[in-house]
Structures are given as C-alpha cells and as structure tokens.
Motif scaffolding. Structure first.
Motif, mmCIF file in Angstrom:
data_model
loop_
_atom_site.group_PDB
_atom_site.id
_atom_site.type_symbol
_atom_site.label_atom_id
_atom_site.label_comp_id
_atom_site.label_asym_id
_atom_site.label_seq_id
_atom_site.Cartn_x
_atom_site.Cartn_y
_atom_site.Cartn_z
ATOM 1 N N PRO A 167 -17.298 -12.077 21.000
ATOM 2 C CA PRO A 167 -18.029 -12.049 19.721
ATOM 3 C C PRO A 167 -18.889 -10.799 19.546
ATOM 4 C CG PRO A 167 -18.096 -14.242 20.663
ATOM 5 C CD PRO A 167 -17.470 -13.363 21.703
ATOM 6 N N LEU A 168 -19.453 -10.316 20.673
ATOM 7 C CA LEU A 168 -20.232 -9.084 20.588
ATOM 8 C C LEU A 168 -19.338 -7.867 20.455
ATOM 9 C CD1 LEU A 168 -23.082 -9.614 23.200
ATOM 10 C CD2 LEU A 168 -23.382 -9.132 20.778
ATOM 11 N N LEU A 169 -18.270 -7.835 21.266
ATOM 12 C CA LEU A 169 -17.439 -6.642 21.335
ATOM 13 C C LEU A 169 -16.508 -6.506 20.137
ATOM 14 C CD1 LEU A 169 -16.484 -6.666 25.120
ATOM 15 C CD2 LEU A 169 -18.363 -5.500 23.983
ATOM 16 N N LEU A 170 -16.137 -7.614 19.510
ATOM 17 C CA LEU A 170 -15.162 -7.550 18.441
ATOM 18 C C LEU A 170 -15.719 -7.998 17.095
ATOM 19 C CD1 LEU A 170 -12.002 -8.920 20.274
ATOM 20 C CD2 LEU A 170 -12.607 -6.551 19.827
ATOM 21 N N ALA A 171 -16.446 -9.110 17.072
ATOM 22 C CA ALA A 171 -16.877 -9.660 15.788
ATOM 23 C C ALA A 171 -17.799 -8.702 15.039
ATOM 24 C CB ALA A 171 -17.572 -11.006 16.012
ATOM 25 N N ALA A 172 -18.784 -8.121 15.746
ATOM 26 C CA ALA A 172 -19.700 -7.207 15.069
ATOM 27 C C ALA A 172 -18.979 -5.973 14.509
ATOM 28 C CB ALA A 172 -20.824 -6.797 16.018
ATOM 29 N N PRO A 173 -18.131 -5.291 15.298
ATOM 30 C CA PRO A 173 -17.397 -4.154 14.718
ATOM 31 C C PRO A 173 -16.490 -4.549 13.559
ATOM 32 C CG PRO A 173 -17.316 -4.072 17.108
ATOM 33 C CD PRO A 173 -17.894 -5.405 16.749
ATOM 34 N N VAL A 174 -15.842 -5.721 13.657
ATOM 35 C CA VAL A 174 -14.970 -6.153 12.565
ATOM 36 C C VAL A 174 -15.761 -6.327 11.274
ATOM 37 C CG1 VAL A 174 -13.619 -8.108 11.721
ATOM 38 C CG2 VAL A 174 -13.157 -7.170 13.978
ATOM 39 N N ALA A 175 -16.942 -6.953 11.364
ATOM 40 C CA ALA A 175 -17.763 -7.152 10.168
ATOM 41 C C ALA A 175 -18.226 -5.822 9.587
ATOM 42 C CB ALA A 175 -18.966 -8.035 10.501
ATOM 43 N N ILE A 176 -18.645 -4.904 10.441
ATOM 44 C CA ILE A 176 -19.130 -3.603 9.961
ATOM 45 C C ILE A 176 -17.992 -2.805 9.330
ATOM 46 C CG2 ILE A 176 -20.124 -1.405 10.663
ATOM 47 C CD1 ILE A 176 -22.100 -3.721 10.596
ATOM 48 N N MET A 177 -16.823 -2.788 9.998
ATOM 49 C CA MET A 177 -15.696 -2.044 9.433
ATOM 50 C C MET A 177 -15.211 -2.690 8.136
ATOM 51 S SD MET A 177 -13.483 -0.776 12.724
ATOM 52 C CE MET A 177 -12.592 0.392 11.711
ATOM 53 N N SER A 178 -15.321 -3.996 8.048
ATOM 54 C CA SER A 178 -14.966 -4.670 6.800
ATOM 55 C C SER A 178 -15.907 -4.238 5.683
ATOM 56 C CB SER A 178 -15.038 -6.188 6.987
ATOM 57 O OG SER A 178 -14.108 -6.632 7.954
ATOM 58 N N GLY A 179 -17.189 -4.081 6.012
ATOM 59 C CA GLY A 179 -18.137 -3.591 5.019
ATOM 60 C C GLY A 179 -17.808 -2.180 4.566
ATOM 61 N N LEU A 180 -17.405 -1.322 5.495
ATOM 62 C CA LEU A 180 -17.002 0.037 5.136
ATOM 63 C C LEU A 180 -15.807 0.011 4.196
ATOM 64 C CD1 LEU A 180 -17.298 1.824 8.613
ATOM 65 C CD2 LEU A 180 -18.913 1.918 6.706
ATOM 66 N N SER A 181 -14.854 -0.877 4.483
ATOM 67 C CA SER A 181 -13.680 -0.997 3.620
ATOM 68 C C SER A 181 -14.064 -1.460 2.225
ATOM 69 C CB SER A 181 -12.680 -1.973 4.250
ATOM 70 O OG SER A 181 -11.564 -2.167 3.414
ATOM 71 N N ARG A 182 -14.989 -2.416 2.151
ATOM 72 C CA ARG A 182 -15.413 -2.934 0.845
ATOM 73 C C ARG A 182 -16.126 -1.852 0.026
ATOM 74 N NH1 ARG A 182 -14.179 -6.249 -2.303
ATOM 75 N NH2 ARG A 182 -16.257 -6.956 -2.882
ATOM 76 N N THR A 183 -16.992 -1.063 0.657
ATOM 77 C CA THR A 183 -17.690 -0.021 -0.095
ATOM 78 C C THR A 183 -16.723 1.049 -0.588
ATOM 79 O OG1 THR A 183 -18.229 1.168 1.956
ATOM 80 C CG2 THR A 183 -19.882 -0.366 1.101
ATOM 81 N N SER A 184 -15.716 1.362 0.221
ATOM 82 C CA SER A 184 -14.754 2.383 -0.209
ATOM 83 C C SER A 184 -13.995 1.941 -1.452
ATOM 84 C CB SER A 184 -13.778 2.702 0.923
ATOM 85 O OG SER A 184 -12.928 1.595 1.199
ATOM 86 N N ARG A 185 -13.814 0.630 -1.610
ATOM 87 C CA ARG A 185 -13.080 0.128 -2.779
ATOM 88 C C ARG A 185 -13.868 0.299 -4.068
ATOM 89 N NH1 ARG A 185 -10.860 -5.664 -0.419
ATOM 90 N NH2 ARG A 185 -9.743 -4.827 1.389
ATOM 91 N N ILE A 186 -15.180 0.425 -3.985
ATOM 92 C CA ILE A 186 -15.974 0.618 -5.199
ATOM 93 C C ILE A 186 -16.361 2.084 -5.379
ATOM 94 C CG2 ILE A 186 -16.875 -1.735 -5.120
ATOM 95 C CD1 ILE A 186 -19.545 -0.576 -4.133
#
Length: 774
Positions: free
Chosen positions: A267-286
C-alpha cells in the motif's frame, strides 16, 4: 533491450500466475509432487528477482523494502510453504505490473507528443515553396501548412483556417481561426492549406515547450511518495522485531514466516504513487501540466495565491479600444484597413490586435508590398497605392504637438492604453488605442479558489497602482501590491511564504524569479514558451485561468485518496501481522489475505482517476452552440453600445444636431433591445441550468433596465423639437446617454463573466471590438 525492459513486468506476472494456477490444478487432481515443484519454481523466480532488486537498491543507495520480500520468500522455502511463496511472487509481480502500467501511461503520452513534433517546414519565397528543417525557421518567414500537417512554429494566419488543437488543449472539436489570428505549433491543420507568418523559432514555440514540460513532469516523485518510501523503510525493523518475537514465543519459524508474508508494504509502495500519478493524469486532461508528484503535493497544500496582472488576470493580448483620426485624415475605417493590411505580415505582438479588429468589422484587407522594418521606429510598406507607416509618435508626427495628439495621450494615460500611430502617404492619419481587457473567467476563478480552501489572494504587478487597484476590485483579490519590479515581486513572495504555503501565478519573463521562489509556480503558456514556463512547477496549456482552481481541487483529492489508501492498506497489514504473530494466520492464508489487502489499497488509489465534479461547469453541446450563437449578437450589441459614448461626446449645447442621436436610437431598437430579449429568452435559462437560478437575477434586472432606458430616450427625443434644442435638452440627453452607456457596459461584463465565460472561447467569439472615432 528497451523493449524487453518494457515487457518484463508483464512476463514476470504471467509466468508467476501460470505457475501458481498450474500448481493449484495439479493439487486439485492429487498430483501433489507436481504442484509442489510448480510452486517452488514460482517462489524461486520471485526470490531471484527480489534479490536482484535489493542489490540494485543498495548499489544505487536507495532505500527499499524488497528485503522483506527476500526474507518472506526464503522463509517460505525453509518452512516448506511453497504455496505461500508462490502467492508472494504473484503479489510482487502484480505490484510491479501495476507500477509499470502507470508509468507506461505517462510515457505513452510523452511518446505521442514527441512523435508529433514537426521536423520540417515548408517556406514560401515568392511563388516557390521549399522544405527546410524546422530549426531554420525565423520570425517573419511565410510558411505553408498543408491539410493534415502539424503547424511547425507559432505564427499568425494569412487566411482563415480550421485546426485540431486537441494535443494542446484537450478540446476535441476543431477550431476555426480567422485571418490574422494567432495559431500555435502542435495544432493540426484540419482544413485546406494555409499560409502562416512565423512569430517564433521552433525551440521557443508552444509545442516544443509542452514536450519539455511533460518530460520535466515525469522527472520527480511526490513528497508523499518519498515519505511513504521512508516510512516503508522504518517498517522493515518493525517487521523483523515482530517476526523475531513470534519465533521466540512459538519456538518455530513458521509464525515468523507468516509475519513476513503479510508484512510487504505494497500500500505504501504502490497505492500512494498510483493515486499521485492518477492525479497527474487528471490534471493533464484539463490542460494543466504538473511537473511531477512533488508539484502536485505542493499545489494541494497551497494556502495563499499571488497573481501577476498582465496576461494572467487580463488577456495579455492587446485589443483595439478606439481609433482617433487626425484632421483631414481618411475615415477611421479606412485608416484601420490600411494599417491592418500592413500588419498582416508583421510578427509584432500588437499586429494581431489591428488585424483582428479589422476582420471583426468586415474590412477587406490587401496583402502589402515592399514591407520593411525601420529599427526603433516601426513598420513601413505599400498597401495598394498608399504608403503606410505604423509606429511611434515621434516617427509619425515629428516634433509637432497638435490637439488630437494631446487627446490621444490624455486618453491613453487615463485608461492605461497602448498607442500605435499611423501615417498615410507621409501625413499623420491618426492613432490606435489598445487595451488589455480583463479575462472574463478571472472573477469566477477567484471565487473558486476560496471554495477549495485558499484563504488569501494577492495581486502582485509592476503596473500602476490605479490600474492595479481597479483590476483587483473587479476580480476580488484580498490585497494589491503595485509598482513592483522583479526583485520586489521576489521579496513579496518570500514575505508571504514565511507565513503560509504560497502559489504564484504569472506568464512573463519578469515573473520567473517569483515563480521559482514560491511554494508552487504556475505559468500560463497557452500562447507560447516563456521563461516563466521553465521556472514554474505547474503550466496551463489552455487559455483559461479558472483551470487553476480545478487543478488544486484534483491535487487535494489525489492526496486525500493516497492517504486513505495507505491508511487502510497499512492498517489492515498491521492487524494481519499481529494475527500472524499470534498464530491465528498461517503463511498460506496470510499470502492470500495480503494479496487481497494490496488489491483493495490499489483499488482505493485508482479512485483518483475517476471523474469528479470540478468548478468548470459542464454544458451540453446544444447549450454551447446556443451560447456561441448568442455571443455573435453580443458582439453586435457591444458595437452599438460603444456608439452611445461617441454620440454623447459629440453633443454640443450650441447648434446641436439630433440626427446622430436619432440614428443611434434606431440602431439600439434594431440591434440592442432584440439582443437583450433574446438573452432573456435563451441565455438566461442556459445560465440557470449551469449555475442555478440565482445566478441570473442581476442579469435579468439589467435587461429590464436597459430596455427601460432606451424607452426613456425615445420619449425624450419625441418631446424635443429639432429646430429648437435647448441647452437643458442637450444636458438631459447627454446624462441619459452616459447613464445608458454605463449600464450597458456593466451588463456586458456580467454576461462575459456569468455566461460566455462558461463556454470554451473560439477566436470568432473571444475577440472584442472597440470604438472607431473620427
């Protein structure tokens, strides 16, 4: 080698999953020996790769928790828990695959950007067109962009064109841009071939800048992710202590192995990076490029936002406000036509304002000949039979100081306008006053920032205090700091940063030091690359500042989801570790349980990819089409409104002529009043659907007031005898006209901010005209 490295996580996952599944099938049919061999093979595969990853971390001096996986896999083999070992291997493989997929998604976006980067351009020289490397393009070159080709550098159109700008803005619909409008590199010509005057080099163009920004965005990891890594390292000694305690209490290594099996901190090694990278993807869409997770984290933590004025809260692109003609000069429209014709081939930033204004008035422009720049003075060329000059007053007027020139300078000083003077055939013809209008989405952006938790906003500008105060009042900032040079801006940002986490928003070279000093620098780069883009942590590639509030909203949501995923995942893992130490969870069951915990944590993190309601108001395609149609009528109404002031200024108490007032009234009843009624019937329901009924209350009231004042003007004119216009009649007319003008201007701003700012702007609707005066 690169292709194998890209495929390795998938191969590892498939191999481990096949070994686990085949072993399960063999066990189900009673082939225990075969199942054991398959599961041991999977465990050995995981152990070998974990040792490799651990060694690599040590060599690179990076903290890592792969040592827990090594101990868990080795322990599973030691206590003959082959199934548990194979489950751990699948768990590690699935984690690596998810991480690789997340990274590949960003890499794919960058690769597509790089593949679309223009390599060559076609330069026109007379009647010949020759292909050249894009690096050889210079400002002022005329380039041919064919159908389906990518615009190689930023430029200005010499004919109307249709472009697909989705790579820059995310807007899927093609955009029609008129002759004289700016077009950015990276846009695809979706219409017939067009000629473009280059206004920048390839390295300074918008598209090259976007590629650099995306590359930078992938170069850093978020503070939360790094904190997670450090916390995971602290987790290693805790795990070893608990495993050792379980072994000591039970006298058997089985419990220790069970603790190690459920202790992998995915959860530390994968979940946090996945959430952050998902946020980067969402901002790029706008249309917001965030340079990595570190910037996303800092954006989420911002408390104070500082804004530059020019190009940030204002459009940053001057537009024609009025034309003042000299005595005995050609009519104002002819002066504008000649000047705009000459400016068609000029790369100067002010050229687009004149060309756009002329096109907006339906003037036919001719291509100039013998164009040359007089360094330090301006531009000269031949338009038809006339020799036209554009530039500074001293070059156009000389040492004279006529009354019309004093009028221009006084008006420019009062309104904060730029001036461009024009001469025709060697005689001064007049001057153009250019203003930098406020962005219609700026007030809504300030309100949205307060909704997301920003507690202080500051306008930080080098402009005059009176102009800055006016802009600050209109958009609603908490404080205004004017007359600040780059060093003063830097000091102001440092002062604010000492008390709270800061976000600085700007678009110019002079903003770069302040952007770099702030907690987060946000640059507007929709119209090209600047030093501010290089210094900033966040870059807007869309020409809408309200995207800032949406980016902050996405950043805060991504950080919150990352924290939720970590707390849930690590909390369940700690409970499972305690249960395993107490002997309640054998290694095999622990491996299955840990896989479930990991999937749950990553699933929670992936929520950051899901769409959420933003401050940008969603509108149906029909509503957007209706708003754009009404916007055309809005432009016509603005021209009628500007005529009100012109007529009022010309009224004289002696020998007053009422013909211009009657002509104005006919125009208001023919154009303005029907426009306001159409807005009442169509635009107000549209706004109510988007923002709610209360948002239309003030606009509805001003509709009624405008119609009432036009009706009063009709009654007043009816009662005045044209042959006997008394001074008090002129005074009353002038008072009514100025009042009507003020109400109309206020209402136009209300419609811009409350209605038309909801719709993605197009060149045909975003451009405002100005007054043409003789």
């Amino acid at each position: 080698m690169t292709r194998w490295r890209d495929r390795a996580p998938a191969v590892f996952f498939v191999a481990s999953a096949v070994l686990l599944a085949c072993g399960a099938v063999a066990a189900a049919v009673g082939a225990d020996g075969v199942s054991r061999v398959l599961w041991v093979s999977a465990t050995l595969l995981g152990l070998a790769l974990s040792v490799l990853w651990t060694a690599r971390s040590v060599l690179e001096r990076r903290a890592g928790v792969d040592v827990i996986a090594v101990l868990a896999l080795a322990g599973a083999l030691w206590v003959d828990e082959a199934f548990a070992g194979s489950m751990i291997t699948v768990m590690l493989a699935s984690g690596r695959l998810l991480e690789a997929r997340a990274a590949a998604r960003a890499d794919r976006e960058l690769r597509l950007l790089v593949e679309r980067t223009p390599r060559t351009a076609r330069r026109r020289a007379g009647n010949q067109v020759r292909g050249i490397p894009v690096e050889d393009v210079s400002p002022g070159d005329v380039l041919v962009v064919g159908t389906g080709e990518v615009v190689p550098v930023d430029g200005r159109l010499l004919a109307t064109g249709t472009f697909d700008e989705s790579a820059l803005t995310g807007e899927p619909m093609p955009v029609e841009r008129p002759n004289g409008d700016d077009v950015r590199s990276g846009a695809v010509n979706a219409g017939p071939p067009v000629d473009v005057v280059a206004t920048s080099t390839a390295s300074e163009s918008t598209y090259a800048n976007v590629v650099r920004l995306v590359q930078q965005a992938q170069a850093t990891s978020a503070p939360f992710v790094r904190t997670a890594d450090r916390f995971a390292v602290l987790f290693v000694p805790l795990t070893l202590l608990l495993a050792g305690f379980a072994w000591a209490v039970a006298g058997s290594p089985v419990r220790a192995v069970a603790v190690l099996v459920v202790a992998t901190p995915c959860p530390l090694l994968l979940a946090a990076p996945v959430a952050i990278m998902s946020g980067l993807s969402r901002t790029s869409r706008i249309g917001v490029v965030v340079k990595g997770g570190a910037a996303l984290e800092a954006l989420a933590a911002g408390e104070v936002v500082l804004f530059d004025k020019t190009g940030t809260l204002t459009r940053g692109r001057p537009e024609l406000a009025s034309v003042v003609t000299a005595p005995d000069a050609p009519p104002a429209l002819d002066v504008l036509r000649l000047a705009a014709s000459l400016d068609q081939v000029s790369p100067h930033p002010l050229a687009g304002a004149l060309v756009g204004a002329a096109r907006g008035r339906g003037l036919d422009l001719a291509l100039p000949a013998d164009v040359h720049e007089v360094h330090g003075h301006g531009l000269e060329g031949r338009v038809g039979d006339a020799v036209v000059r554009l530039g500074k007053a001293a070059w156009i007027v000389g040492d004279d100081d006529p009354s019309w020139l004093r009028q221009v300078r006084r008006r420019a000083a009062l309104d904060g306008c730029l001036t461009v003077f024009v001469a025709v055939d060697g005689r001064p013809a007049g001057a153009f006053l250019l203003e930098d209008p406020l962005r219609p989405d700026a007030p809504r952006m300030l309100a949205a920032l307060r909704e997301v938790g920003i507690r202080r906003t500051v306008l930080l500008t080098g402009d005059r205090a009176d102009i800055a105060e006016t802009v600050g009042r209109i958009v609603g900032v908490d404080a205004v700091l004017a007359d600040r040079d780059p060093a003063d801006k830097l000091a102001a940002v440092r002062d604010e940063s000492a008390a709270a986490r800061t976000i600085m928003v700007g678009d110019g070279v002079n903003d770069a030091p302040a952007l770099a000093a702030a907690g987060v620098g946000v640059a507007l780069a929709a119209r090209g690359a600047t030093a501010s883009s290089e210094a900033a942590d966040v870059v807007l590639t869309v020409d809408r500042v309200d995207a800032i509030a949406d980016a902050i909203l996405i950043a805060r949501r991504s950080r919150r989801i990352a924290l939720e995923a970590v707390l849930v995942g690590m909390g369940l893992s700690l409970v499972a570790m305690v249960a395993a130490a107490a002997g309640l969870l054998p290694p095999a069951a622990g491996a299955v349980l840990q896989e479930g915990i990991d999937v749950l944590a990553i699933g929670i993190a992936l929520r950051a990819l899901l769409p959420t309601r933003l401050h940008s108001v969603p509108m149906s395609a029909d509503d957007i089409a209706t708003a754009r149609r009404l916007r055309e009528g809005h432009e016509v109404a603005i021209a009628a409104v500007e005529q009100i002031r012109t007529v009022a200024d010309a009224l004289r108490t002696r020998d007053c002529r009422l013909d211009p007032v009657h002509e104005l009234l006919d125009r208001l009843e023919r154009e303005l009043v029907p426009h306001e009624r159409a807005d009442e019937e169509e635009l107000m329901p549209l706004v109510a659907r988007a923002l709610g009924g209360p948002a239309t209350a003030t606009m509805r009231r001003t509709h009624a007031e405008i119609e009432h004042q036009v009706s009063r003007l009709r009654r007043l004119l009816t009662g005045i005898a044209p042959a006997h216009v008394a001074p008090e009649d002129v005074t009353e007319l002038r008072r009514l006209l100025y009042g009507l003008y003020a109400v109309c201007r206020l209402h136009n701003s209300q419609e811009e901010e409350g209605a038309f700012a909801l719709v993605p702007p197009t060149p045909a609707t975003a451009r405002r005209g100005g007054t043409v005066r003789g």
